[in-house]
Enzyme design. Sequence first.
Site, PDB file in Angstrom:
ATOM      1  N   ARG A 137      -0.707   6.776   7.363  1.00  0.00           N
ATOM      2  CA  ARG A 137      -0.420   6.822   5.931  1.00  0.00           C
ATOM      3  C   ARG A 137      -0.904   8.120   5.296  1.00  0.00           C
ATOM      4  O   ARG A 137      -0.350   8.590   4.308  1.00  0.00           O
ATOM      5  CB  ARG A 137      -1.133   5.671   5.206  1.00  0.00           C
ATOM      6  N   LYS A 158       0.809  -1.195   0.000  1.00  0.00           N
ATOM      7  CA  LYS A 158       0.000   0.000   0.000  1.00  0.00           C
ATOM      8  C   LYS A 158       0.858   1.267   0.000  1.00  0.00           C
ATOM      9  O   LYS A 158       0.403   2.339  -0.361  1.00  0.00           O
ATOM     10  CB  LYS A 158      -0.889   0.011   1.265  1.00  0.00           C
ATOM     11  N   GLY A 159       2.086   1.118   0.461  1.00  0.00           N
ATOM     12  CA  GLY A 159       2.911   2.290   0.754  1.00  0.00           C
ATOM     13  C   GLY A 159       3.151   3.241  -0.400  1.00  0.00           C
ATOM     14  O   GLY A 159       3.299   4.445  -0.206  1.00  0.00           O
ATOM     15  N   ASP A 209       3.341   3.862   6.769  1.00  0.00           N
ATOM     16  CA  ASP A 209       2.532   3.605   7.959  1.00  0.00           C
ATOM     17  C   ASP A 209       3.363   3.201   9.160  1.00  0.00           C
ATOM     18  O   ASP A 209       4.492   2.720   9.042  1.00  0.00           O
ATOM     19  CB  ASP A 209       1.540   2.464   7.677  1.00  0.00           C
ATOM     20  N   ASP A 258      14.533  -0.740   1.777  1.00  0.00           N
ATOM     21  CA  ASP A 258      15.190  -0.787   3.084  1.00  0.00           C
ATOM     22  C   ASP A 258      16.198  -1.938   3.067  1.00  0.00           C
ATOM     23  O   ASP A 258      17.337  -1.759   2.649  1.00  0.00           O
ATOM     24  CB  ASP A 258      14.098  -0.951   4.146  1.00  0.00           C
ATOM     25  N   LYS A 270      17.007   3.575   1.949  1.00  0.00           N
ATOM     26  CA  LYS A 270      17.754   3.561   3.223  1.00  0.00           C
ATOM     27  C   LYS A 270      18.908   2.608   3.018  1.00  0.00           C
ATOM     28  O   LYS A 270      18.697   1.407   2.978  1.00  0.00           O
ATOM     29  CB  LYS A 270      16.876   2.956   4.331  1.00  0.00           C
ATOM     30  N   PHE A 276      12.778   5.833  11.029  1.00  0.00           N
ATOM     31  CA  PHE A 276      11.499   5.259  10.625  1.00  0.00           C
ATOM     32  C   PHE A 276      10.534   6.383  10.269  1.00  0.00           C
ATOM     33  O   PHE A 276      10.210   7.228  11.089  1.00  0.00           O
ATOM     34  CB  PHE A 276      10.922   4.393  11.753  1.00  0.00           C
ATOM     35  N   GLU A 328       8.045   1.690  -6.054  1.00  0.00           N
ATOM     36  CA  GLU A 328       8.129   1.279  -4.641  1.00  0.00           C
ATOM     37  C   GLU A 328       8.143   2.501  -3.739  1.00  0.00           C
ATOM     38  O   GLU A 328       8.574   3.575  -4.149  1.00  0.00           O
ATOM     39  CB  GLU A 328       9.439   0.500  -4.419  1.00  0.00           C
ATOM     40  N   ASP A 329       7.718   2.298  -2.498  1.00  0.00           N
ATOM     41  CA  ASP A 329       7.768   3.410  -1.549  1.00  0.00           C
ATOM     42  C   ASP A 329       9.183   3.618  -1.004  1.00  0.00           C
ATOM     43  O   ASP A 329       9.702   4.725  -0.998  1.00  0.00           O
ATOM     44  CB  ASP A 329       6.761   3.196  -0.401  1.00  0.00           C
TER      45      ASP A 329
HETATM   46  P1  IMP Z   1      12.501  -4.161   2.593  1.00  0.00           P
HETATM   47  O1  IMP Z   1      12.079  -5.483   2.077  1.00  0.00           O
HETATM   48  O2  IMP Z   1      13.221  -4.243   3.909  1.00  0.00           O
HETATM   49  O3  IMP Z   1      13.251  -3.311   1.606  1.00  0.00           O
HETATM   50  O4  IMP Z   1      11.145  -3.518   3.015  1.00  0.00           O
HETATM   51  C1  IMP Z   1      10.621  -2.443   2.511  1.00  0.00           C
HETATM   52  C2  IMP Z   1       9.250  -2.274   3.114  1.00  0.00           C
HETATM   53  O5  IMP Z   1       9.314  -2.035   4.539  1.00  0.00           O
HETATM   54  C3  IMP Z   1       8.693  -1.019   2.496  1.00  0.00           C
HETATM   55  O6  IMP Z   1       7.983  -1.317   1.340  1.00  0.00           O
HETATM   56  C4  IMP Z   1       7.869  -0.456   3.626  1.00  0.00           C
HETATM   57  O7  IMP Z   1       6.561  -0.969   3.553  1.00  0.00           O
HETATM   58  C5  IMP Z   1       8.519  -0.929   4.894  1.00  0.00           C
HETATM   59  N1  IMP Z   1       9.362   0.128   5.477  1.00  0.00           N
HETATM   60  C6  IMP Z   1      10.713   0.201   5.480  1.00  0.00           C
HETATM   61  N2  IMP Z   1      11.145   1.303   6.108  1.00  0.00           N
HETATM   62  C7  IMP Z   1      10.038   1.965   6.516  1.00  0.00           C
HETATM   63  C8  IMP Z   1       9.826   3.205   7.231  1.00  0.00           C
HETATM   64  O8  IMP Z   1      10.739   3.933   7.612  1.00  0.00           O
HETATM   65  N3  IMP Z   1       8.537   3.539   7.452  1.00  0.00           N
HETATM   66  C9  IMP Z   1       7.480   2.773   7.051  1.00  0.00           C
HETATM   67  N4  IMP Z   1       7.631   1.619   6.365  1.00  0.00           N
HETATM   68  C10 IMP Z   1       8.901   1.209   6.114  1.00  0.00           C
HETATM   69 MG    MG Z   2       5.739  -1.396   1.340  1.00  0.00          MG
END
Ligand code: IMP
Ligand code: MG
Length: 170
Positions: free
Chosen positions: A160, A39-40, A154, A98, A126, A147, A94-95
Amino acid sequence: MQTLFTRDQICARVKELGNEITNTYSPFTNEITAVCVLKGAIHFFSDLVLEINMDVLYSFVQVSSYAGTGSTERVRVKSWLDESIYGKHILVVEDIVDTGITLNYILGYFSKYKPATLKVATLFEKKAHRKVDVPVDFVGFEIGDQFIVGYGFDYDQKKRNLPFVGVENA
Ligand code: IMP
Ligand code: MG
């Protein structure tokens, strides 16, 4: 709550990304399929596509990554593509990247279906937590180890709809 990026700052950067994306694709196509990772990415997606100056077809997937009972992190698919991506120019929107696990999963899966090209736009990156080295073509902002909430991001499904990106004060 401390504001990290105002709506205006985000929109200005999204406009630049839209131009960058248009310039990247226009030498070889006038149509792309943008895949919103729900959803992000909802607000980033909807603002970004308006700044891309070519035909943009819309597609949506919903995935979430979660820590299981063990230490391995897994990606859960909640809804998936409804049309073939074979031979299409796919831009995954993508949002945030991470650890990279979510994006790596999506790219691995998509590439099996042989799109003509496969690129990624993310609003935030990040780098501190990266576990998987995934290629990202268009990045809005790099942020530190914090964060964020708002503009789609969210905390426990809440916040959100804040019209800015913020961090909770420690
Ligand atoms: P990854 O698989 O660790 O890259 O995860 C990314 C997902 O974690 C993103 O699509 C977000 O939904 C969530 N996420 C990572 N960092 C944050 C943050 O700072 N705030 C909110 N959601 C986050
Ligand atoms: Mg996400």
